[in-house]
Design a protein around this motif. Structure first.
Motif, mmCIF file in Angstrom:
data_model
loop_
_atom_site.group_PDB
_atom_site.id
_atom_site.type_symbol
_atom_site.label_atom_id
_atom_site.label_comp_id
_atom_site.label_asym_id
_atom_site.label_seq_id
_atom_site.Cartn_x
_atom_site.Cartn_y
_atom_site.Cartn_z
ATOM 1 N N ILE A 1 19.789 7.246 45.111
ATOM 2 C CA ILE A 1 19.464 5.986 45.759
ATOM 3 C C ILE A 1 18.933 6.287 47.151
ATOM 4 O O ILE A 1 19.553 7.032 47.917
ATOM 5 C CB ILE A 1 20.701 5.077 45.836
ATOM 6 C CG1 ILE A 1 21.165 4.716 44.416
ATOM 7 C CG2 ILE A 1 20.381 3.803 46.621
ATOM 8 C CD1 ILE A 1 22.427 3.926 44.364
ATOM 9 N N GLY A 2 17.752 5.754 47.458
ATOM 10 C CA GLY A 2 17.113 6.037 48.738
ATOM 11 C C GLY A 2 17.485 5.017 49.802
ATOM 12 O O GLY A 2 18.144 4.011 49.523
ATOM 13 N N ALA A 3 17.038 5.257 51.033
ATOM 14 C CA ALA A 3 17.363 4.370 52.150
ATOM 15 C C ALA A 3 16.774 2.987 51.917
ATOM 16 O O ALA A 3 15.631 2.849 51.483
ATOM 17 C CB ALA A 3 16.829 4.969 53.449
ATOM 18 N N GLY A 4 17.574 1.967 52.191
ATOM 19 C CA GLY A 4 17.105 0.596 52.103
ATOM 20 C C GLY A 4 16.848 0.109 50.694
ATOM 21 O O GLY A 4 16.272 -0.961 50.491
ATOM 22 N N GLU A 5 17.287 0.875 49.703
ATOM 23 C CA GLU A 5 16.993 0.509 48.319
ATOM 24 C C GLU A 5 18.230 -0.091 47.656
ATOM 25 O O GLU A 5 19.317 0.480 47.724
ATOM 26 C CB GLU A 5 16.562 1.771 47.558
ATOM 27 C CG GLU A 5 16.067 1.504 46.167
ATOM 28 C CD GLU A 5 15.803 2.793 45.390
ATOM 29 O OE1 GLU A 5 14.991 2.769 44.482
ATOM 30 O OE2 GLU A 5 16.443 3.815 45.703
ATOM 31 N N VAL A 6 18.050 -1.246 47.026
ATOM 32 C CA VAL A 6 19.156 -1.850 46.287
ATOM 33 C C VAL A 6 18.965 -1.523 44.813
ATOM 34 O O VAL A 6 17.971 -1.898 44.213
ATOM 35 C CB VAL A 6 19.212 -3.376 46.489
ATOM 36 C CG1 VAL A 6 20.347 -3.969 45.669
ATOM 37 C CG2 VAL A 6 19.391 -3.707 47.955
ATOM 38 N N VAL A 7 19.925 -0.790 44.262
ATOM 39 C CA VAL A 7 19.820 -0.371 42.871
ATOM 40 C C VAL A 7 20.910 -1.051 42.066
ATOM 41 O O VAL A 7 22.086 -0.994 42.435
ATOM 42 C CB VAL A 7 19.958 1.159 42.752
ATOM 43 C CG1 VAL A 7 20.014 1.583 41.295
ATOM 44 C CG2 VAL A 7 18.809 1.843 43.466
ATOM 45 N N ALA A 8 20.513 -1.727 40.994
ATOM 46 C CA ALA A 8 21.499 -2.366 40.133
ATOM 47 C C ALA A 8 21.824 -1.429 38.993
ATOM 48 O O ALA A 8 20.927 -0.766 38.450
ATOM 49 C CB ALA A 8 20.966 -3.681 39.605
ATOM 50 N N LEU A 9 23.108 -1.353 38.671
ATOM 51 C CA LEU A 9 23.522 -0.540 37.531
ATOM 52 C C LEU A 9 24.099 -1.493 36.502
ATOM 53 O O LEU A 9 25.112 -2.153 36.752
ATOM 54 C CB LEU A 9 24.571 0.483 37.972
ATOM 55 C CG LEU A 9 25.158 1.366 36.873
ATOM 56 C CD1 LEU A 9 24.086 2.237 36.244
ATOM 57 C CD2 LEU A 9 26.267 2.237 37.436
ATOM 58 N N VAL A 10 23.428 -1.623 35.355
ATOM 59 C CA VAL A 10 23.913 -2.554 34.338
ATOM 60 C C VAL A 10 24.357 -1.783 33.107
ATOM 61 O O VAL A 10 24.000 -0.626 32.913
ATOM 62 C CB VAL A 10 22.846 -3.593 33.942
ATOM 63 C CG1 VAL A 10 22.435 -4.431 35.129
ATOM 64 C CG2 VAL A 10 21.639 -2.915 33.326
ATOM 65 N N GLY A 11 25.128 -2.443 32.309
ATOM 66 C CA GLY A 11 25.641 -1.831 31.086
ATOM 67 C C GLY A 11 26.682 -2.756 30.510
ATOM 68 O O GLY A 11 27.186 -3.629 31.213
ATOM 69 N N PRO A 12 26.990 -2.608 29.235
ATOM 70 C CA PRO A 12 27.998 -3.479 28.634
ATOM 71 C C PRO A 12 29.351 -3.293 29.303
ATOM 72 O O PRO A 12 29.595 -2.263 29.924
ATOM 73 C CB PRO A 12 28.031 -3.038 27.174
ATOM 74 C CG PRO A 12 27.237 -1.807 27.070
ATOM 75 C CD PRO A 12 26.469 -1.601 28.308
ATOM 76 N N SER A 13 30.223 -4.295 29.161
ATOM 77 C CA SER A 13 31.516 -4.141 29.818
ATOM 78 C C SER A 13 32.291 -3.031 29.130
ATOM 79 O O SER A 13 32.187 -2.829 27.928
ATOM 80 C CB SER A 13 32.295 -5.451 29.790
ATOM 81 O OG SER A 13 32.347 -5.960 28.494
ATOM 82 N N GLY A 14 33.019 -2.284 29.925
ATOM 83 C CA GLY A 14 33.790 -1.176 29.388
ATOM 84 C C GLY A 14 33.009 0.115 29.271
ATOM 85 O O GLY A 14 33.500 1.092 28.730
ATOM 86 N N SER A 15 31.765 0.139 29.790
ATOM 87 C CA SER A 15 30.981 1.359 29.645
ATOM 88 C C SER A 15 31.190 2.325 30.808
ATOM 89 O O SER A 15 30.638 3.413 30.801
ATOM 90 C CB SER A 15 29.500 1.018 29.503
ATOM 91 O OG SER A 15 29.060 0.287 30.621
ATOM 92 N N GLY A 16 31.957 1.923 31.810
ATOM 93 C CA GLY A 16 32.286 2.848 32.895
ATOM 94 C C GLY A 16 31.475 2.635 34.165
ATOM 95 O O GLY A 16 31.432 3.514 35.009
#
Lengths: 249, 270
Positions: free
Chosen positions: A26-41
């Motif tokens: 993740i770089g400076a000033g970058e908003v990164v979303a991490l998605v995945g099904p529930s329970g995937s960690g």
């Protein structure tokens, strides 16, 4: 230059592997979303990156100055007033009391709290106000990296959108980088520059999609169209809603 | 600053005002007592007024004050010891599951032995002295404080621990800034209980060990079959406990539980 980089992170709870080969930057000033099904960690990744959990394997490089976290529950101290809760990180970094008050007041105002709320205890606040307090507490130290761990899951739809707008606005103003954990694709598209999709069994990052434009500059119709396009036409998102966490081995 | 003082003053006022309800309860008890007195006569059960007069007379004699002071000091000494030891051991055991598992059966054994037995043992070991009294109090009350502290540590909100850790608190500051308040919430009720037992055990130990104090005076009243004096001494001991409890522990508790007051709807405060 990347502020946070995880390489080949793996983790196991009681011998059961939950994460394997997680690599992300993740770089400076970058908003990164991490998605995945529930329970995937997903949450475990955020906790490992923030140093709350020691991973079983892999390397973490953090080059940001200061981080903060907004949890799924507000996690406010019930015995402290809103002002003391917001000022808590400042107290931990040994700021003098006088500057603490001013900074807490400013952070509270930026998060949409009224000056009258500062003296209240968390029990006197509504769910949305508590989460606002948690956001103000995270931003009071002006961090350059913020972890959001499914922060708005418990809020209703209208409130959720207001909170997302708050995050978008403060990210633009304070230009912090963020890892935003969510299982809501709509939310991910609204707040982030880039979406990472976690493999449904936690075996690495399945893929990433870069979104056009800046968060906050996208209109609702475009966001909704993007979501539909992801869900119906993109194989990367095929599994995102289907897993039942009780069926995991 | 002024606002904080005013807030404390208003809470003190509310507390004093709630004293009327307590007084009403005491009056009810006195009425029952009076009924008992009228049924059985002065020799078996002296009237409340008689008892109060006797207590008043004892207080003004001068000697009674010394005896009360002695018993209170002994009770407080034992209580302070048990508070310090109980909290320290309880917190340590709470953070170390192995210690907790080892200490649970020991605690059951200690709690199972009646305080009377400890008094006898302590008398043999230390003779009729303040040490006997203090030791008996220590053994009788430490388990309660210990369990309170253990409960406080084990039921603390671990989410808050993680929160503090994210914002840069090490183990020590996680304890002082986040866990200590939650532990105190469990320890204080245990301390109130322990203080009450301290007075009871102190008087019992004094009576059995013939170590003076209120217990000694009670023993004398018993041998002279002076029921009025005996009841007066009981009343004085209860008064001393009341003064210590409401002067020492309750203010601390009220200060720590201020946020709970805020949770109650207006007008239903206690």
């Amino acid at each position: 230059m990347s502020l946070l980089s995880l390489s080949r992170i793996g983790h196991a709870f009681f011998g059961r592997t939950v994460l394997e080969g997680i690599t992300l930057e993740i770089g400076a000033g970058e908003v990164v979303a991490l998605v995945g099904p529930s329970g995937s960690g997903k949450s475990t990744i955020a906790h490992i990156a923030a140093g709350l959990i020691e991973p079983r394997e892999g390397r973490i490089a953090r080059s940001y100055r200061r981080h903060a976290m907004v949890f799924q529950e507000p996690r406010l101290m019930p015995w402290a007033t809103v002002e003391q809760n917001i000022g808590f990180p400042l107290r931990l970094s040994r700021h003098p009391r006088s500057t603490r008050r001013a900074a807490a007041g400013a952070a509270a105002e930026a998060a949409g709290l009224l000056p009258a709320d500062l003296g209240k205890y968390p029990v006197e606040l509504s769910g949305g106000m508590r989460q606002r307090t948690a956001i103000a507490r995270a931003l009071v130290t002006a961090p350059d990296f913020v972890y959001f761990d499914e922060p708005f899951t418990a809020l209703d739809v209208a409130l959720k959108r207001r909170m997302q707008d708050l995050v978008i606005a403060s990210a633009a103003r304070a230009s912090f980088a963020a890892l935003f954990i969510t299982h809501d694709l709509m939310e991910a598209i609204r707040v982030s520059h880039r979406i990472l999709v976690l493999d449904r069994l936690g075996r690495g990052i399945a893929g990433e999609r870069r979104l056009a434009g800046d968060p906050g500059a996208r209109d609702e119709a475009a966001i909704f169209a993007q979501r539909q396009a992801f869900l119906t036409g993109d194989p990367l998102f095929a599994h995102i809603h289907e897993l039942d966490e009780r069926l995991r081995p | 600053m002024i606002a904080a003082c005013l807030d404390r003053l208003s809470r003190l006022g509310r507390f004093l005002w709630s004293g009327w309800a307590g007084l009403a309860g005491l009056c009810l008890l006195a009425a029952l007592w009076q009924a008992g007195h009228e049924a059985y006569g002065s020799f078996i059960l002296p009237a409340p007024v008689e008892t109060l007069n006797a207590a008043w007379r004892l207080l003004h004699d001068g000697a009674a004050r010394d005896l009360l002071e002695l018993t209170t000091l002994r009770a407080l000494m034992g209580f302070a010891l048990s508070a310090v030891i109980g909290v320290a051991l309880g917190v340590a055991a709470g953070y170390s599951p192995a210690t907790l598992r080892l200490s649970r059966p020991i605690l059951t054994v200690i709690l199972g032995v009646p305080p009377i037995a400890w008094i006898v043992l302590a008398m043999i070991w230390f003779g009729a002295s303040a040490l006997t009294v203090a030791l008996t109090i220590l053994i009788a009350t430490t388990p309660v404080v210990f369990m309170g502290a253990v409960e406080g540590v084990t039921t603390r909100d671990r989410g808050l621990d993680a929160m503090a850790q994210v914002f840069g608190a090490g183990p020590l500051r996680r304890f002082t800034h986040v866990a200590a308040r939650q532990i105190a919430g469990h320890v204080l009720p245990a301390l109130v209980l322990a203080l009450g037992s301290s007075f009871k055990v102190a008087i019992m130990a004094e009576l059995l060990a013939n170590a003076g104090g209120v217990g000694g005076a009670l023993a004398r009243a018993r041998s002279m079959l002076d029921i009025t004096d005996a009841l007066a001494w009981v009343a004085l001991a209860v008064l001393a406990l009341f003064l210590v409890e409401y002067g020492l522990i309750r203010p601390v508790q009220a200060e720590l539980e201020r946020w709970r007051d805020a949770a109650r709807p207006w007008g239903v405060k206690r």
